[in-house]
Design an enzyme around this catalytic site. Structure first.
Site, short mmCIF file in Angstrom:
data_model
loop_
_atom_site.label_atom_id
_atom_site.label_comp_id
_atom_site.label_asym_id
_atom_site.label_seq_id
_atom_site.Cartn_x
_atom_site.Cartn_y
_atom_site.Cartn_z
N SER A 36 0.83 -1.20 0.00
CA SER A 36 0.00 0.00 0.00
C SER A 36 0.87 1.26 0.00
O SER A 36 1.63 1.48 -0.93
CB SER A 36 -0.95 -0.04 1.20
OG SER A 36 -1.97 0.91 1.08
N GLU A 70 -10.16 -3.81 -5.65
CA GLU A 70 -9.69 -2.72 -4.79
C GLU A 70 -9.53 -1.41 -5.56
O GLU A 70 -9.35 -1.39 -6.78
CB GLU A 70 -8.38 -3.11 -4.11
CG GLU A 70 -7.19 -3.29 -5.02
CD GLU A 70 -5.91 -3.49 -4.23
OE1 GLU A 70 -5.66 -2.66 -3.32
OE2 GLU A 70 -5.18 -4.45 -4.51
N HIS A 114 -7.91 -5.29 0.09
CA HIS A 114 -6.64 -4.58 -0.06
C HIS A 114 -5.58 -5.19 0.87
O HIS A 114 -5.81 -5.35 2.08
CB HIS A 114 -6.89 -3.11 0.29
CG HIS A 114 -5.69 -2.23 0.25
ND1 HIS A 114 -4.98 -1.97 -0.89
CD2 HIS A 114 -5.07 -1.53 1.25
CE1 HIS A 114 -3.99 -1.14 -0.61
NE2 HIS A 114 -4.02 -0.87 0.68
#
Length: 358
Positions: free
Chosen positions: A187, A290, A320
């Site tokens: 991320s 996502e 995610h």
């Protein structure tokens, strides 16, 4: 008066276009990226329950109290996991070594955690770093980089750069050159990972042998289609960031500049907008449901077009960074098996290259 207002609006638009220089990357959306067949396992429902608990942990809270609750909940993700690795903290650079039994400490992985640059820690991601140490037969250093808003965005970037430079020459037992180096992150940490590779190249350091980016953020301009199209199918990012779809993009860009103190169009904040030539082999994982799906797709497409060996592997219907739920999800096990196979291919390729040169 009307003339003045119109002139002011026109001036703001011109300044915005000149300042941010947002290149249109929509041509990258034409590339076909296959998605694995199948549907999420039954365990995915339990994961969705965990995500609801995450939302409930900060419900009714505002500001700093909400952020602290989120950080505390994230750190608790590693509680109760059966982890065989040794965890050894460090102060300079700040972070922790993750050492599976019997690993070769000359083999090293720098891991950069996610959490929207404002949450997360080495502790919150131990489920991932423990597994990486095992599958890579490597000492993993999880850097505890400085978080926003207490610190500037670039402080965290500098911490990652410092950790990488240090990792090349230092292992868990002291000064020792690395024989094999991987940079990995998820991320927000995936964004730092990809940005770090370009910085390493541009500064003449020894480049990582490989990199792994899990559901990475690659573009803070939020112009990729899935930032809006996948709001309803993303149970983690959708409730938190979906509201941004109602905000005009120029407003988001100015707000990002104010909060991050870097332009959202800069390569350091949006790696996809930088030079992607001459990068090491990179593996990217993403879910087709996502919000950051097209961040991954655009980065892979551009890097491949510029000659860098980047692979994108996409799972159907996953949350995610589903890898963090490795104790629950068979798809997380599949993802780690995929990472291991990727690293084995990279090493086999390096050995073949050395054999041809000798």
């Amino acid at each position: 008066m009307l003339w003045f207002v119109l002139a002011l609006i026109a001036l703001i638009v011109i300044i915005t276009l000149v300042l941010f220089r947002i290149e249109d990357l929509s041509h990258l959306d034409q590339h076909d990226h296959p998605v694995r067949e199948g549907a999420p396992s039954d365990a995915h429902q339990e994961v969705l329950g965990r995500i609801r608990e995450l939302g409930q942990s900060s419900r009714g809270l505002r500001g700093k109290a909400r952020l602290l609750a989120l950080r505390q909940h994230m750190d608790g993700l590693s509680d109760g996991l059966e982890l065989a690795s040794e965890f050894r903290g460090t102060d300079d650079p700040k972070g922790e070594w993750v050492l599976a039994p019997g690993v070769d400490t000359r083999r090293r992985v720098l891991y950069i955690h996610g959490g929207a640059w404002a949450a997360g820690s080495p502790r919150s991601h131990r489920g991932i770093t423990d597994r990486l140490s095992h599958l890579a037969n490597a000492a993993v250093f999880a850097v505890d980089y400085r978080l926003m808003p207490e610190n500037r965005y670039m402080d965290g970037v500098r911490d990652c750069r410092k950790a990488y430079t240090w990792l090349l020459k230092h292992g868990p037992d002291g000064a020792e050159d690395a024989s094999f180096v991987v940079v990995a992150g998820d991320s927000a940490g995936g964004s730092h990972t990809l940005g770090l590779l370009a910085w390493i190249r541009d500064n003449g350091l020894r480049q990582a042998d490989a990199a792994v980016a899990l559901s990475p953020s690659t573009d803070l301009t939020l112009t990729a289609p899935s930032n809006r199209d996948n709001i309803r199918t993303d149970p983690l990012l959708g409730p938190t960031f979906g509201g941004l779809s109602r905000v005009p993009l120029p407003v988001i860009w100015w707000a990002t500049l104010a909060a991050f103190r870097v332009s959202p169009a800069s390569a350091v904040a949006s790696p996809v907008r930088g030079d992607l030539r001459n990068l090491p082999p990179v593996l990217i994982h993403a879910s087709d449901s996502e919000m950051l799906l097209d961040n991954a797709r655009r980065y892979a497409a551009k890097a491949q077009a510029e000659g860098s060996p980047v692979e994108l592997h996409t799972w159907p219907g996953m949350v995610h960074v589903w890898h963090i739920f490795v104790s629950l999800l068979p798809e997380a096990d599949e993802a780690f098996d995929d990472i291991q196979a990727f690293l084995q291919r990279v090493e086999a390729g390096e050995q073949e290259h050395r054999a041809r040169q000798s």
